[in-house]
Structure formats: structure tokens, C-alpha cells
Enzyme design. Structure first.
Site, PDB file in Angstrom:
ATOM      1  CG  HIS A  82       9.846 122.654 -29.953  1.00 38.93           C
ATOM      2  ND1 HIS A  82      10.653 123.686 -29.493  1.00 38.93           N
ATOM      3  CD2 HIS A  82       8.594 122.941 -29.517  1.00 38.93           C
ATOM      4  CE1 HIS A  82       9.906 124.551 -28.825  1.00 38.93           C
ATOM      5  NE2 HIS A  82       8.657 124.127 -28.824  1.00 38.93           N
ATOM      6  CG  ASP A 161       9.234 133.568 -31.504  1.00 40.99           C
ATOM      7  OD1 ASP A 161       7.987 133.535 -31.486  1.00 40.99           O
ATOM      8  OD2 ASP A 161       9.933 133.025 -30.631  1.00 40.99           O
ATOM      9  NE  ARG A 168       1.905 134.740 -28.958  1.00 40.56           N
ATOM     10  CZ  ARG A 168       2.441 133.512 -29.070  1.00 40.56           C
ATOM     11  NH1 ARG A 168       3.644 133.349 -29.582  1.00 40.56           N
ATOM     12  NH2 ARG A 168       1.766 132.464 -28.688  1.00 40.56           N
ATOM     13  CB  SER A 183       5.759 131.231 -31.650  1.00 38.80           C
ATOM     14  OG  SER A 183       6.767 131.206 -30.687  1.00 38.80           O
ATOM     15  CE  LYS A 187      10.522 129.622 -30.948  1.00 34.45           C
ATOM     16  NZ  LYS A 187       9.964 130.092 -29.730  1.00 34.45           N
TER      17      LYS A 187
END
Ligand code: URA
Length: 437
Positions: A82, A161, A168, A183, A187
Site C-alpha cells: 500500500h 471506512d 472525514r 482506515s 482495508k
């Protein structure tokens, strides 16, 4: 349990129990907690923070809010990667085939671009026919057979999320370490891999503008990953200028292909080797960093990483001939040189500014449903530390029209800071953070 009590407890600096966190996430997911109460708690978390135990509970509750992927039927150790996002970040396009060519499987869910940063799915659609809409069965079967797959995140994965992030975004509550950690990690945990490697960007084009903030985020994500039972490593890397030279969808695909052909190096190659070495060592496919890097470099030299990319593109319906003949990829009709007005050294390139140039050319999305022009973008001919003379090209603009290119050149010149002295070299990889526990 009352949401008003939970909000007041966090407002006053209290520590929420696992039950309170689970109540909150269940209410967010099933819609029983109104947005104004959710927003109030988010703001209290921004101000009061969360302990690591609370952050872990929040992450796990969010992960459990929807479906989770079970990768246990796939052989070997499965890895995921990620990035916190940046300009010109085409790393996944090169890294996944490099790693898969060494026998470590990667299962990746990706997103589309919004604002000044691009999305991997948009970039991949530069291959004519490519589709990221895989069923769960297709996704799992492809990871087993080809070694990696990249699919769009399904609506059922981490629905909490999706709701929290949308709120947010409009309530000034994005910038909070526990909220970012939960968050991202919820995931990643829902996506099921055994090894998680995180690229935390820092600098002008990044979410985390300072190294200190990036380090704190990296540490928390590594710890939460470990406590959730995953081998997690976070690398902190430079995003004070765009990554590589290409910014724009098809242009970035071409650059990733050039890297896999051994024709392109620099910061992009360093990043792929750093992240790839973390994955291979954590997966047990290499004894140490040096052996991992040597394997990854051999995979480029012998063509196996490039062949893996072609296999992947074909498996997802794309025209794999484009991997070997990039003239089959989208190409903008106008090429325009943005010339420097000053002489000296490139001291800074505002990454966000370059990302916005690409977006205005049509390469990015201003709103979630705008269409993306895959062909347009920018190729940087000068990067930080390069000498430049007045009249030399700073960058090539790839545009639909001469007028769009001229307007882009004005903005692009503004993104460059040129001065008489060469700036000091800064390390590209700033730290590799592993969980302490
Ligand atoms: N990326 C995410 O997925 N979530 C955040 O909160 C920030 C960046």
C-alpha cells in the site's frame, strides 16, 4: 450504550473500550448513528487521539464491518503493498511483476485517482481491453496461476471506512494518525495477505508533509499490523518531487515498462528494490536484503519480470502486445516543451503542482465521476539537483491541444524552483520501520 456518552468520553480525553468502539462502527455501518454524531466523535478523536489499543480495536471493528478475503486456498505466502499516495507513483505496475517473478504471490486491491494523485486502476486501463472488475473467484484463481492480480475494491470490503472517509473528507478530520492508521490497515487486513508492506510518503506531494509525522504513522501501522498477526513493514520515502519522470496515466505505464526492460532507474527503481526486498525477506523468499535485491535485479535482466507483466495484462483481458510495443498505448497528439526562463540548478519541484498540471490537462479527476484522459500528462526532463540553462526544456507536456499545453507550461514552470546553488542530496528512502514487539 449511548452514542452521546461515547462522544463525551472521548471529548474529555477518556479511553474507549472495545465494546464502545464496536458499537460506534456497527452504528456507522448500519446507518443507525447519524452523521452529526459520527462527525462529533471523529473530531474528538482528532483532538484527543487514541491509545494503540483503541486504534487496534477501531481497525479490527472496521475490518469486520464487511466481507474479508480468504487467501488461504492460494499456495505460499501472500503479500500486499500500500502507498499513502503521491505524484507519479506507478510503483505497483513494476513492483508486482518483479515480486511475482520471484515466486511470491501478490493480491492487490487498488483504487482510482482523485485530485492531483493518480490511481493504479486508471493507469492500467491504458492497456486496451484491460479490466479490473474481477469476481472473487477470478481474483483468487489469477493470484494462484499468474502470481498476482489487481482488482478494484469491492463495495462489500470495509463499508465502515467508505462512510467514515466520506465524512472525514468534508469535516476536516482526515489528519489524525489513529484515523489514518485504522482506515488503511482495516482495508489491508480485510484483503487477507500475510505480509503487508507500506510505502509512507513524506514531502510536499504527500499526505504527511514532515518526516516526523510520517515516522509516527509508519510506526503505528507496523504495530497495528503486528498485533493483528501480520508481518508488516513500513518504508518512509521521499515525495518532495514527483516519483520518476512521468506523471499521467499511459506515460506512467510506459515508464514502468521501461524500468522492467532495464532502461530506467533512479528513484523509481530504488523504491521498487526497497519495497520488493522487504516483501521477499518477510515472505522467506530471500535470506536478507542483499539476496532479495540481487534476485529482483536478475528478474529485470533476464526479462522474467517484464514477461510477468505481459501475462498479468493478458489475464485481465488487456492487449499484452503493448508491453513489448508501447506505441499501442494511448499517446497525446501535442508534445510541447516547457522551457526554463532561468539558469541554475533545480532546487525544488512542487510535486502537488505537477500533479495539478496533469489533472488540468485531463489526466486526473476533479470530482469522483469525471472521465480521465489516459494519454495526457507531463514528462520531467529535469529533476532536483539537475543543472539547467535558460531556454532548456524542464519538461515535455503531452496535451490534447496547443492551447492546453501552453497553459500547462505556465503552471509547470511555477512548480520548479531554480537557484544558483545545487541543493544537497537527500536520501530517497528515509527509514524502514518494523514493528518493535
Ligand atoms: N488513505 C486512506 O485510505 N485512508 C486515510 O485515512 C488516509 C489515506
Amino acid at each position: 450504550m449511548l452514542m452521546t456518552d461515547i462522544i463525551a468520553k472521548k471529548r474529555d480525553g477518556g479511553e474507549l473500550s472495545a465494546e464502545e468502539v464496536a458499537f460506534f462502527i456497527k452504528g456507522v455501518t448500519d446507518g443507525s448513528i447519524p452523521d452529526y454524531q459520527t462527525a462529533a466523535l471523529l473530531m474528538a478523536i482528532v483532538w484527543r487521539g487514541m491509545s494503540r489499543r483503541e486504534t487496534l480495536d477501531l481497525t479490527l471493528a472496521m475490518m469486520r464491518s464487511g466481507e474479508t478475503l480468504d487467501l488461504s486456498g492460494i499456495s505460499g505466502v501472500k503479500a500486499d503493498k500500500h502507498s499513502t499516495g503521491g505524484v507519479g507513483d506507478k510503483t505497483s505496475l513494476a513492483l508486482l511483476p518483479m515480486v511475482a517473478a520471484q515466486g511470491v504471490r501478490m493480491a492487490k486491491m487498488s483504487g482510482r485517482g482523485l485530485g492531483h494523485t493518480g490511481g493504479t486502476l486508471d493507469k492500467l486501463e491504458s492497456f486496451p481491453g484491460f479490466s479490473s472488475a474481477l469476481s472473487e473467484e477470478q481474483f483468487l484463481a489469477q493470484v494462484e496461476r499468474v502470481g498476482f492480480a489487481i482488482a478494484g475494491q469491492t463495495a462489500d470490503l470495509d463499508p465502515a471506512d467508505k462512510k467514515l472517509y466520506a465524512l472525514r473528507d468534508v469535516t476536516g478530520t482526515v489528519q489524525s494518525i489513529p484515523l489514518i492508521v485504522s482506515s488503511i490497515m482495516s482495508k489491508k487486513l480485510a484483503a487477507g495477505a500475510d505480509v503487508i508492506v507500506l510505502d509512507v510518503k513524506t514531502g510536499s506531494g504527500a499526505f504527511m508533509k514532515t518526516e516526523a509525522d510520517a515516522l509516527e504513522l509508519a510506526r503505528e501501522m507496523a504495530e497495528v499490523g503486528r498485533l493483528a498477526g501480520k508481518r508488516t513493514v513500513a518504508c518512509i520515502t521521499d515525495m518532495d518531487q514527483p516519483l520518476g519522470r512521468a506523471v499521467g496515466n499511459a506515460l506512467e505505464v510506459k515508464e514502468a515498462i521501461a524500468l522492467l526492460k532495464g532502461e530506467f532507474g533512479g528513484d523509481l527503481l530504488e523504491l521498487c528494490l526497497t519495497l520488493g526486498a522487504c516483501i521477499l525477506t518477510e515472505a522467506g523468499a530471500a535470506a536478507d536484503d542483499a539476496e532479495a535485491r540481487a534476485k529482483l535485479e536478475r528478474g529485470i535482466a533476464d526479462g522474467s519480470a517484464l514477461a510477468k507483466l505481459a501475462e498479468f495484462v493478458a489475464a485481465q483481458g488487456g492487449d499484452a502486445r503493448a508491453v513489448y510495443d508501447v506505441s499501442l498505448l494511448p499517446d497525446a497528439p501535442v508534445k510541447y516543451e516547457a522551457l526554463s526562463e532561468a539558469s541554475g540548478y533545480v532546487r525544488r519541484i512542487d510535486a502537488e503542482g505537477v500533479g495539478l498540471v496533469s489533472m488540468h490537462l485531463g489526466g486526473g479527476r476533479e470530482t469522483a465521476d469525471s472521465a480521465v484522459d489516459l494519454a495526457v500528462g507531463v514528462t520531467l526532463n529535469k529533476k532536483r539537483g539537475d543543472a539547467v540553462a535558460a531556454g532548456e526544456s524542464l519538461a515535455t507536456i503531452h496535451a490534447r491541444s496547443e492551447a492546453a499545453a501552453e497553459a500547462a507550461a505556465v503552471l509547470l514552470r511555477r512548480a520548479y524552483s531554480i537557484g544558483p546553488e545545487r541543493p544537497e542530496d537527500v536520501p530517497f528512502v528515509k527509514a524502514v520501520v518494523r514493528a518493535e514487539g
